[in-house]
Write an enzyme that holds these catalytic residues in place. Structure first.
Site, short mmCIF file in Angstrom:
data_model
loop_
_atom_site.label_atom_id
_atom_site.label_comp_id
_atom_site.label_asym_id
_atom_site.label_seq_id
_atom_site.Cartn_x
_atom_site.Cartn_y
_atom_site.Cartn_z
N LYS A 1 87.82 19.08 97.99
CA LYS A 1 89.32 18.65 98.38
C LYS A 1 88.86 17.13 99.03
O LYS A 1 87.91 16.75 99.32
CB LYS A 1 89.83 19.22 99.61
CG LYS A 1 91.31 19.25 99.92
CD LYS A 1 91.96 19.83 98.85
CE LYS A 1 93.44 19.86 99.01
NZ LYS A 1 94.07 20.78 98.33
N1 GLU Z 1 96.29 20.22 95.56
C1 GLU Z 1 96.75 21.35 94.73
C2 GLU Z 1 96.24 22.71 95.38
O1 GLU Z 1 96.11 22.75 96.45
C3 GLU Z 1 96.17 21.19 93.28
C4 GLU Z 1 94.61 21.06 93.08
C5 GLU Z 1 94.39 20.90 91.46
O2 GLU Z 1 95.14 20.96 90.42
O3 GLU Z 1 93.15 20.54 91.20
O4 GLU Z 1 96.07 23.64 94.64
#
Ligand code: GLU
Length: 424
Positions: free
Chosen positions: A114
């Site tokens: 993240k």
């Molecule tokens: N931000 C989204 C999540 O928390 C998508 C992450 C992604 O598609 O890599 O799942």
């Protein structure tokens, strides 16, 4: 005029501790050995960058950005980038770990990561956001990569930011590398269905859970907290499946209509109103706190973490909670909800539709071919349905909540893979 941002909110339950307490419980139930436990609990890499940006008024302002790779045991790490004033390294660490568990629950070959930048995207111009995004990409040029670490949108970011990121990364490589990021605009190799994907997964897992609980969708009511990408798309799809969406909300507060809100109308209002629901006329006003405890069958927290806490868990009247956001229920509230007989489709299952279609986007980029919307949706529904069944069966087998069951499924998969790969 000086650019002054409100101070970040400091009095939240630490999301990393919240994540760890579930991880510990599931690891114990699974009988995870100490060595593997130590490996899985520590993030692989944590990067903090300082980003000096020239603002539109000519002054330079320094932003702090993070990228945490929790694990790359299952494959390249995957996870969104968040632009928000409340971003902290502990939040990003928790969100990165949740991505590891999420990818494992839906059985896609990715680890978890993240990113985040402490900023207020609503208070910044497009030019400022572009410079910020390009500078963040450049600072992390050796971290990102289609076989290494693949970002995506999260709160405060969307296809526009992903396009800047792809372009900046591609310039540094001297060639177009669209598989370095997902959630891109369609013309840059984005996937059909990606924008609605998280909401679609929320809808699909909600219907699966309602079937188990014998709740008839066409007689059910629903409240949705958060009217961004996840909340508004979940609202459209749940309404389509016959649920009456009686309450929605965003940071400006809640909007309630006992007869059911017209979701399309609310979306059009929001789009014309700078992305917020403020002043929406076809509903009564309620607070975000009241929305969480409203008398409904299904509650979908789709805003952010730490909103269901010991302060309100006991008052929740819904029979089913489907977590569109990451970490909306903190660990202390879990127990109260479980004791009160409320079922929860946990975040790492309920909102995994987004990363699932991100995976499909990456696959399409790598084979250089575009799938039809129908193909994307059918495959997503299959992945989400299989994941729901795996988690549900595990919850029956271990006699635990679906939350713990999802952690058990995820940890077992990552631990098994780690055993095969081994270490130093
Ligand atoms: N931000 C989204 C999540 O928390 C998508 C992450 C992604 O598609 O890599 O799942």
């Amino acid at each position: 005029m000086a650019y002054i941002e409100p101070a970040p909110i400091m009095d939240k339950e630490n999301p990393f501790e919240s994540m760890m307490s579930r991880f510990n419980e599931a690891a114990n139930l699974l009988g995870l050995d100490q060595e593997t436990y130590e490996v899985l609990k520590s993030p692989t890499k944590q990067v903090i960058v300082s980003l000096p940006i020239t603002m539109d008024d000519g002054k330079r302002k320094v932003f702090e950005g993070y990228r945490v790779i929790h694990s790359n045991i299952l494959g390249p790490s995957k996870g969104g980038i968040r632009y928000d004033l409340d971003v902290t390294i502990d939040e990003v660490k928790a969100l990165a770990a949740w991505m590891t568990w999420k990818c494992a629950v839906v059985d896609i070959p990715y680890g978890g990561a993240k990113g985040g930048i402490i900023c207020n995207p609503r208070g910044m111009s497009a030019g400022e956001l572009e410079r910020l995004t390009r500078s963040y990409t450049s600072a992390l040029i050796d971290v990102f990569g289609p076989d290494q670490d693949i970002p995506a949108p999260d709160m405060g970011t969307g296809p526009r930011e992903m396009a800047w990121l792809m372009d900046e990364y591609s310039k540094a490589q001297g060639k177009t590398v669209n598989a370095v990021v997902t959630g891109k605009p369609l013309v840059l190799g984005g996937s059909l269905g990606r924008v609605e994907a998280t909401g679609r997964g929320v809808m699909a897992t909600a219907l699966n859970a309602m079937e188990k609980l014998k709740i008839n969708p066409s007689r059910a009511t629903c409240a949705i907290q958060g009217f961004g990408n996840v909340g508004s798309n979940a609202a459209v799809l749940l309404e389509e499946r016959g649920l009456r969406v009686v309450a929605i909300s965003d940071q400006t507060g809640g909007y309630y209509n006992e007869r059911g809100l017209d979701i399309q109308d609310a979306i059009e209002y929001r789009n014309k109103n700078k992305g917020i629901l403020e002043g929406y006329p076809n509903a009564d006003r309620i607070s975000n706190d009241d929305l969480l405890v409203a008398k409904v069958d299904v509650l979908v927290p789709a805003a952010k973490e730490d909103v269901i806490t010991v302060h309100n868990a006991d008052k929740i009247q819904a029979k089913l909670i489907v977590e569109g956001a990451n970490g909306p229920t903190n660990a202390k509230a879990d127990k109260i909800i479980h004791e009160n007989g409320i079922s929860v489709v946990p975040d790492i299952l309920a909102n995994a539709g987004g990363v699932t279609v991100s995976y499909f986007e990456w696959v399409q980029n790598r084979i250089g071919y575009r799938w039809s919307l129908d193909r994307v949706n059918r495959r997503t529904d299959r992945v989400m349905g299989d994941a729901f069944n795996r988690v549900y069966e595990t919850s029956v087998k271990y006699k635990v909540s679906m939350r713990l069951a999802a952690y058990i499924v995820a940890i077992a998969k990552v631990a098994e893979t780690y055993k095969f790969r081994g270490g130093y």
